[in-house]
Design an enzyme around this catalytic site. Structure first.
Site, short mmCIF file in Angstrom:
data_model
loop_
_atom_site.label_atom_id
_atom_site.label_comp_id
_atom_site.label_asym_id
_atom_site.label_seq_id
_atom_site.Cartn_x
_atom_site.Cartn_y
_atom_site.Cartn_z
CB CYS B 438 39.82 -18.47 -102.13
SG CYS B 438 38.08 -18.11 -102.09
CD GLU B 440 41.66 -18.36 -97.93
OE1 GLU B 440 41.55 -18.73 -99.12
OE2 GLU B 440 40.72 -18.34 -97.14
#
Lengths: 258, 809
Positions: B438, B440
């Site tokens: 997502c 990171e």
């Protein structure tokens, strides 16, 4: 100094250049039938029903209080050439407050604009011109009688002021025409405004703003009758047709919408 | 001369057909991998764990059916049917067995599964009872940790039931030297080892496992070459025959050897991407900086006139199709938390080179164009933005955003690079970061980041403050005192911090137990051979082979917590309108709505009045997201209550913990397990997503919301933050619309926000807003010369707007 404000809207991107904060001042001497902000017309604080809840419209604010909010988006103005826009109501009906806001913004390096009908004595306009980057002036009709019938006042003062602002060459002047079916949407009516714009010179852009009914609910909320309930917004073909008439008539850049 | 070519290459007809075929049927769960894996494991009982993994992997690759889908240019599929998936019983199998009969009918991500497959899987599962990663992990956890998980304070389902994934390997190295090159590197490492050293036996097992895995992959590619030749033989269509022969030639060379051209590089890339997802069930296997490592092959072919831009685009588009062909079947909870079948394969364009020069090239634009052409959610397309990002790349990205696809997500180099350096990355490595899953960040090819290790619901410990540590009659938290014992706001806030600290420590225990289980039973030698310095150290990433090791759990519900604390501070301690005891009662009564219909009936008139008053007072208070320092700074502070304790802890791989602030889509299901909160949120409704304001509470527009969010410390949340904004398509109309949009992103990043993504609302959303106005209180629709909050308009005017919305596209 205090003024009466009925809304402050950040991230406005259709009223002047870039990302802007619009300060809506309360009170107007005109009463256009299509007005989408009817709560802006009275100079007094009033109540309006919105979604079954009573909302108080109109707040006394100091220049500092308004500027605190305007300052919050300064970084966005810088990136996008945006800034402060005064609107209304008719902002020039609170001339001292308007001037103080425009000056405060200018002195702090924030670009300035007003959205106005210019139906005030010219000295009120003259007083702010040195600090004003953009003047978005509404011209609704060239025929004074028809103008009076639909807005409550004749247009002589407006047209005279438009000419003076253009001749002063102190600010960037745009003409905004709300395109209202049955009032000014005949090609000849739009054409006569375009001719006027050409005649006074120094007009950088003409905006054709299609009529919309988004203020309709507010009339109910104020307990007023909306006189234009049957009028439908102009089609996009119609708007394009009017745009090309403007372009042919006066050779000034013309945009549909703000 | 311009540094790059931005010419748009439209979609070919082939791509349209490939996409259409892919969506013809419901995805299916297949049993091939599970059966073959189990077969191999049964034959290797006495061998080292790492070698057993490699042998099983190779056995799968040697025997799993291979297919070439109609008309495709890039081959290699995890399932015989499009968008199908294999299962991974070595991680966990009980959930699958239990959900066999509901898989096809569940609301989130349904999968078809045949009776035959069920039987085959059940048979394999018998072997795995007591041998899975999941079972070992649970047995390593402290009882109080399991208790908190049972009470939904945090969840770790991601890695407890499946592989870790969440990695970007060194694709560039495979493209350059192939797996034969990696085998050679491994043999060189063996030759350098001293046979008498204490770690030699384990190292040797790892090296043998790498070689076995790589050989399995080469065999798998050769099986495709053979199949392509057979199909070419039978093919009547001359054009397709040539294509099949080209596919065969490609697969005979890559990924065994270095790629000779861009087409081979694409095929080689794909085998790496696909086969990591055969080795383990971990998702978020992220291609990372595709525009960087693919560029040399593209540039060479273009210069030598060996490829034209249109065909290069078709190859990239083909890869985008393949990335959507891979799905993952998760358990019901997982499917709700990660809704959309997605494998979260994050691919990023733009940014800087390791030397700090702008990295934009032709492929950066072509990747954006591929998302236009294929128009599917995978890859999760991201874009790095720094002060030197050219505006034309921003314009291309904005054009994609405007379509409403929700891509790309924008990331701020100016925050992420220093944040990663604060975690020990070198300047060059930090500049070379990409995004996993997502939001990171990590340095690809050198990191085992364990991003996404837990979802931590920051609202639940607040409930424990009100209940003195009790939840449903069980002591789950610390006994911080009866609620009426707090005399000041600080005492109350400190009790929250105490509850948080304790639950965070349990979450750490949970993560470390799972980490240990993966290093025992979930070793991935194939993945490890593409991550530095596993070959040098002679061990897998699961055992600490990577240069950089992190564990990244994420907290969410910041906005609810900020608004809740502010409510308590104002109403209880400053305005003295209610006591904490009364507040507790109001929350228990769910603001007068009761926790269920039955409870609602039993609320006295007096209590109802109290609830109504409190709700009204709360609604009148300022909320996070409106650019008001007094609430926004509370949000900044409460985020630290999660991020600061987390960074103190160490993981078993020799790395540290780093916090993230984002929820994937877990804010909805986990909100469903959370009682009413003092911000006025009703029980069991979603909590706020990421660092975004609570839905409908940001009423001052996008700049105000962006300013509020930017006031948080995005540097310490180095595992990523997530900020969502919604726009009406007219906001991006024309050149000025795009300029203003770019201006908004640039300023949010100047103010040190880390990530921003946009939902440009379409007609469907407006329809939904008509039906559920509460969800869309902040949705500003901007029509020429006028703006309005959509849901405040009358039905007939909403219709006007909906019709206009269509016109603006």
């Amino acid at each position: 100094m205090n003024g009466k404000v009925f809304d402050i809207q950040r991230y406005s991107i259709h009223d002047g250049r870039g990302i802007r904060t619009i300060v809506f001042l309360k009170g107007c001497t005109m009463s256009c039938r299509w007005c989408s902000n009817p709560e802006s017309q009275s100079f007094e604080t009033q109540e309006m029903i919105v979604n079954n809840q009573t909302r108080v419209v109109g707040k006394d604010m100091t220049v500092e209080e308004v500027m605190d909010i305007v300052e919050k988006d300064r970084a966005y103005y810088r990136r996008t050439k945006g800034g402060l826009t005064l609107s209304g109501g008719e902002c020039l009906n609170q001339p001292e407050f308007s001037k103080a806001l425009i000056m405060a913004a200018k002195q702090n390096g924030i670009s300035t604009a007003i959205e106005s009908m210019a139906a005030v004595k010219y000295d009120k306009i003259e007083a702010i011109l040195p600090y004003l980057d953009q003047f978005l002036m509404d011209i609704k009709h060239i025929d004074s009688q028809k103008h009076k019938l639909y807005t409550g006042i004749g247009n002589e003062l407006i047209l005279e002021n438009a000419r003076k602002v253009a001749q002063s060459n102190m600010t960037e002047l745009s003409i905004r025409i709300p395109v209202i079916p049955n009032f000014n949407d005949h090609p000849d009516e739009i054409k006569s405004i375009a001719c006027f714009a050409k005649d006074i010179g120094n007009v950088s852009c003409i905006h054709l703003l299609p009529y919309h009914r988004l203020g309709q609910d507010k009339y109910d909320g104020l307990g007023r009758k909306y006189l234009m309930a049957d009028i439908l917004p102009p089609s996009s073909e119609k708007m394009k047709e009017l745009k090309s008439i403007v372009e042919v008539t006066c050779d000034i850049e013309c945009k549909i919408g703000g | 001369m311009k540094k790059y070519n931005t010419t748009v290459e439209p979609k070919s007809e082939r791509i349209t057909r490939l996409v259409d075929r892919m969506f013809k049927d419901m995805p299916e769960v297949e049993s091939y991998r599970a059966v073959l894996l189990t077969e191999s494991y049964k034959q290797t009982e006495d061998e080292p764990a790492v070698l057993r993994r490699a042998k099983a992997f190779a056995h799968v690759l040697e025997n799993i059916p291979v297919v070439i889908r109609e008309e495709e240019l890039i081959v290699g599929s995890n399932s015989t049917k499009p968008r199908g998936c294999q299962t991974y019983p070595e991680y966990s199998n009980k959930w699958l067995e239990a959900e066999f009969d509901t898989l096809a009918t569940r609301s989130a991500d349904p999968f078809y599964i045949s009776e035959e497959s069920k039987k085959a899987l059940s048979e394999s599962h018998k072997y795995w009872d007591g041998k899975t990663v999941s079972e070992l992990a649970l047995s390593l956890m402290a009882p109080e940790t399991i208790r908190s998980m049972d009470h939904n304070i945090f969840t770790v389902g991601n890695y407890l039931y499946g592989g870790v994934g969440h990695v970007t390997v060194n694709y560039g190295e495979v493209l350059a030297i192939g797996y034969n090159g990696i085998i050679q590197k491994t043999k060189d490492a063996i030759a350098k080892c001293d046979i008498s050293e204490k770690d030699y036996p384990e190292k040797r097992a790892f090296y043998d496992a790498v070689i076995t895995s790589c050989e399995g992959v080469i065999t798998y590619a050769n099986r495709h070459a053979k199949l392509a030749r057979e199909e070419a033989e039978r093919c009547q269509d001359e054009t397709r025959k040539k294509e099949l022969l080209q596919i065969a030639t490609n697969c005979e060379n890559v990924p065994a050897n270095g790629a000779k051209n861009f087409y081979e590089a694409c095929q080689s890339f794909w085998f790496v991407q696909q086969l990591m997802q055969v080795e383990s069930s971990g998702h978020s296997i992220s291609p990372g900086r595709f525009d960087q490592y693919m560029y040399p092959y593209y540039e060479k072919d273009i210069k030598e006139g060996k490829i034209n831009r249109a065909f290069a685009q078709e190859l990239i588009d083909s890869l985008w199709v393949k990335l959507n062909d891979l799905t993952k079947c998760r358990d019901l909870g997982g499917a709700e938390g990660f809704a959309g079948y997605g494998a979260f394969q994050n691919l990023i364009v733009g940014g800087q080179t390791p030397d700090g020069v702008d990295a934009t090239n032709d492929l950066s634009f072509m990747c954006i164009q591929a998302s236009h052409n294929v128009f599917l959610p995978q890859p999760s397309l991201s874009m790095r933005v720094w002060n030197g990002t050219p505006d034309d790349l921003m314009v291309a990205a904005s054009g994609l955003t405007k379509t409403g696809i929700g891509l790309p997500a924008f990331y701020n180099d100016e925050v992420i690079i220093p944040a990663l350096m604060s975690r020990g990355l070198t300047l060059q490595d930090a500049r070379d970061y990409n995004i996993i899953g997502c939001v990171e960040p990590q340095k690809g090819g050198k990191t085992e980041g364990w991003h996404d290790s837990a979802f931590f619901n920051m609202c639940r410990p607040l409930e424990l403050v009100f209940s003195n540590g009790m939840d449903n009659g069980v002591l789950v938290g610390k006994q911080t005192g009866e609620i009426n014992s707090f005399k000041t706001f600080d005492e109350f806030y400190n009790a929250y911090k105490t509850q948080m600290d304790y639950q965070i420590s349990l979450m750490i225990n949970s993560n470390n137990a799972i980490d240990k289980a993966h290093s025992t039973r979930g070793l991935n030698p194939f993945q490890s051979c593409m991550i530095e310095d596993c070959i040098g150290r002679g061990k897998t990433v699961q055992e600490g082979g990577a240069i950089y090791n992190f564990t990244g759990p994420q907290g969410f519900g910041i906005a609810n917590m900020a608004d809740s604390l502010y409510s308590v501070q104002k109403l209880v301690f400053e305005q003295n309108k209610i006591t904490l005891e009364q507040f507790k009662k109001v929350l228990e009564l769910n603001y007068g709505y009761g926790v269920n219909e039955e409870a609602a009936k039993n609320i006295s008139a007096e209590d109802k009045q109290l609830c109504e008053n409190v709700k009204k007072w709360i609604d009148e208070l300022p909320k996070f997201g409106n650019d008001l320092d007094e609430v926004d700074m509370l949000a900044r502070d409460v985020a630290y209550v999660f991020t600061k304790p987390v960074e103190k802890y160490k993981n078993p791989r020799g790395g540290t913990f780093q916090a993230g602030l984002y929820p994937v889509s877990a804010n909805v299901p986990l909100g469903g397990q959370t009682g009413a909160t003092p911000d006025g949120r009703l029980a069991f409704t979603p909590v706020a997503d990421g660092v975004s304001p609570s839905a409908g509470k940001d009423t001052a527009g996008p700049t105000a919301a962006a300013n509020s969010v930017s006031k948080m410390d995005h540097f310490i949340a180095s595992n990523g933050t997530l900020f969502n904004q919604k726009f009406h398509p007219t906001a991006l109309d024309g050149q000025s619309g795009i300029d203003n949009f770019i201006g908004l992103i640039r300023v949010f990043f100047e103010k040190k926000g880390s990530h921003i993504q946009f939902n440009v609302v379409d007609r469907d959303t407006l329809r939904d807003a008509q039906e559920h106005p509460d969800k869309y209180k902040q949705l500003v629709v901007r029509v020429a010369g006028y703006s309005a909050i959509f849901v405040t308009l009358s039905k007939s005017l909403q219709e006007d707007i909906i019709n206009r919305t269509e016109l603006t596209f």
